[in-house]
Enzyme design. Structure first.
Site, short mmCIF file in Angstrom:
data_model
loop_
_atom_site.label_atom_id
_atom_site.label_comp_id
_atom_site.label_asym_id
_atom_site.label_seq_id
_atom_site.Cartn_x
_atom_site.Cartn_y
_atom_site.Cartn_z
N ARG A 1 18.87 14.82 51.05
CA ARG A 1 18.02 15.72 50.12
C ARG A 1 18.22 17.13 50.73
O ARG A 1 18.22 17.87 50.04
CB ARG A 1 16.62 15.45 50.08
CG ARG A 1 15.30 16.31 49.16
CD ARG A 1 14.28 16.02 48.21
NE ARG A 1 13.73 15.46 49.88
CZ ARG A 1 12.77 16.13 50.87
NH1 ARG A 1 13.32 17.17 50.46
NH2 ARG A 1 12.19 14.68 51.66
N TYR B 1 20.33 30.94 25.26
CA TYR B 1 20.21 29.41 25.60
C TYR B 1 18.71 28.81 24.73
O TYR B 1 17.78 29.56 25.86
CB TYR B 1 20.64 29.23 26.60
CG TYR B 1 20.54 27.16 26.55
CD1 TYR B 1 21.45 26.49 25.80
CD2 TYR B 1 20.18 26.79 27.26
CE1 TYR B 1 20.78 25.05 26.00
CE2 TYR B 1 19.87 25.00 27.69
CZ TYR B 1 20.57 24.28 26.72
OH TYR B 1 20.05 23.07 26.97
N ASP C 1 23.61 33.90 32.98
CA ASP C 1 23.71 32.86 32.75
C ASP C 1 25.88 32.54 32.13
O ASP C 1 25.71 33.27 31.10
CB ASP C 1 23.37 31.80 31.40
CG ASP C 1 23.59 30.92 30.69
OD1 ASP C 1 24.81 29.92 31.45
OD2 ASP C 1 22.88 29.88 30.31
N LYS D 1 29.09 22.23 31.03
CA LYS D 1 29.74 22.48 30.22
C LYS D 1 31.20 22.08 30.66
O LYS D 1 31.85 21.25 30.92
CB LYS D 1 28.43 23.77 29.45
CG LYS D 1 27.58 23.34 28.83
CD LYS D 1 27.48 22.42 28.02
CE LYS D 1 26.04 22.54 27.79
NZ LYS D 1 25.18 22.90 28.31
C1 PLP Z 1 23.97 23.94 28.10
C2 PLP Z 1 23.40 25.25 28.17
C3 PLP Z 1 22.44 24.96 29.54
C4 PLP Z 1 21.39 24.16 30.52
O1 PLP Z 1 22.47 23.55 30.35
P1 PLP Z 1 22.02 21.65 30.68
O2 PLP Z 1 23.32 21.12 31.55
O3 PLP Z 1 22.18 20.69 30.01
O4 PLP Z 1 20.54 21.73 31.93
C5 PLP Z 1 22.26 26.53 29.63
N1 PLP Z 1 23.14 27.59 29.46
C6 PLP Z 1 23.37 27.30 28.49
C7 PLP Z 1 24.45 28.34 27.64
C8 PLP Z 1 24.36 26.16 27.58
O5 PLP Z 1 24.89 26.23 26.95
#
Ligand code: PLP
Length: 380
Positions: A56, A108, A179, A204
């Site tokens: 962990r 987001y 982000d 992504k």
């Molecule tokens: C999809 C996304 C997230 C969240 O990510 P997950 O892996 O689905 O939890 C955060 N920020 C942006 C800009 C996203 O497109």
């Protein structure tokens, strides 16, 4: 160092470009007979007396991925989380109880959900700002603990000045997190614009194949890295070794995927502009976009394109009529995706009901265009 490209630099690693580092880092030592890929280490515990003790807390497959991410982001360290929102949640856990988070009006949807939920629970206060290339948010930042940046934003593709906002936040004594999901370190390393924490939905573009959910946080601060590691270890939400392997495997092709997706996105956006049924195209790569100059000088335009048609029904019908584009949420994979964002009840009301979001993949651009064109024409 010689400028003659035929003469290699003396210390190659530090000179290598991101696409090279994405391929070469995070591999086992080149001992004779050793594997060229980091193995998937399926072990919950490790023999006492070494640097690893319990699964962990650490895992060699994570280490290969995390050291690669840190290298790509030009940060001292990076940590993986089991989703993008888990990474965002861990960063929000750094905010003191009763603190203030300054966040864009349209981040987001999952980020917005987390911020709203924690504000309602009394955990901290959220102050919103309207992102723009020249935003002055010093008033909102007064007494703030954390500034959140997302650029280009999902799905409205609003553009913020990362360096300018970071300066304003630091002057106010706030930490800065970005982000950077739409940017990826192949295009830009936000740490060089002055942010403290770089967050990704690895799900992504980084992993890139729509087969793994993961997040990451990268930082140059040992103190923040230690706090985040403690939050992850005690929160107990960790990445599986197989998922770490998949993410690292995806990162190997980051450069070629981004080049192709962004070029495809630019072409699709320009062709959409020519269709009378399309009321508006949002893409930072178009000179008509209000953040065009800043985006091109910093983050690039990305591979997400949004456009609006006459009505929500028309948008829905178009999304349901493509054959090559997959009608599905998410983005950043090799395959192109299409969806009407406002079909989600949790999407921000400022997101137009007739807005279609495209995640442009790496297929042949004419095949993509022809399929989109036939779907739009069938409902014009
Ligand atoms: C999809 C996304 C997230 C969240 O990510 P997950 O892996 O689905 O939890 C955060 N920020 C942006 C800009 C996203 O497109």
């Amino acid at each position: 160092m010689s400028n003659d490209p035929s003469v290699p630099p003396t210390s190659p690693d530090s000179e290598w470009k991101i696409s090279t580092r994405a391929v070469s880092h995070g591999r086992p030592a080149p001992d004779p007979g050793a594997p060229v890929n980091e193995s998937i280490t399926l072990s919950s515990t490790f023999h006492a007396g070494g640097t690893l003790d319990y699964g962990r807390v650490g895992n060699p497959t994570w280490t290969a991925l995390e050291s690669t991410l840190a290298d790509l982001e030009s940060t001292q360290s990076a940590l993986c989380f089991p989703s993008g929102v888990a990474a965002i949640s861990a960063v929000l856990d750094l905010v003191p109880v009763g603190g203030v988070v300054v966040a864009p009006a349209h981040p987001y949807s999952g980020t917005r959900g987390l911020l709203n939920e924690r504000q309602s629970a009394g955990r901290f206060t959220v102050r919103e700002y309207q992102p723009s290339p020249t935003a002055d948010i010093s008033a909102e930042l007064h007494g703030a603990d954390l500034l959140w940046i997302e650029t280009p934003s999902n799905p409205l593709l609003e553009i913020s000045d990362i360096a300018g906002l970071s300066q304003q936040a630091h002057a106010a004594g706030a930490l800065v997190a970005i982000d950077a999901t739409f940017i990826t370190p192949y295009i830009a390393q936000p740490i060089n614009f002055g942010v403290d924490l770089v967050v990704h939905s690895v799900t992504k573009f980084l992993a890139g194949h729509s087969d793994v959910i993961m997040g990451s946080v990268a930082t140059n601060s040992d103190e923040l890295a230690t706090k985040l590691h403690t939050i992850r270890t005690l929160g107990g939400a960790i990445v599986g070794p197989f998922e770490a392997f998949l993410a690292l495997r995806g990162i190997r092709t980051l450069g070629v995927r981004m080049d192709r997706s962004i070029a495809n996105a630019q072409t699709i956006a320009e062709r959409l502009l020519t269709l009378p049924v399309v009321e508006k195209v949002r893409y930072p790569g178009l000179s008509s976009h209000p953040g065009h100059d800043l985006a091109m000088a910093t983050t690039g335009a990305g591979a997400v394109v949004c456009f609006e048609v006459h009505s929500a029904d028309q948008a829905e019908a178009i999304a349901e009529s493509t054959r090559l584009w997959t009608h599905a949420t998410s983005l950043g994979g090799v395959e192109s995706l299409i969806e009407r964002r406002a079909r989600w009840p949790f999407e921000h009301p400022d997101v137009p009901s007739n807005l279609i979001r495209l995640s442009v993949g790496i297929e042949d651009v004419d095949d993509l265009w022809n399929d989109l064109y036939q779907a739009i024409s069938a409902h014009s």
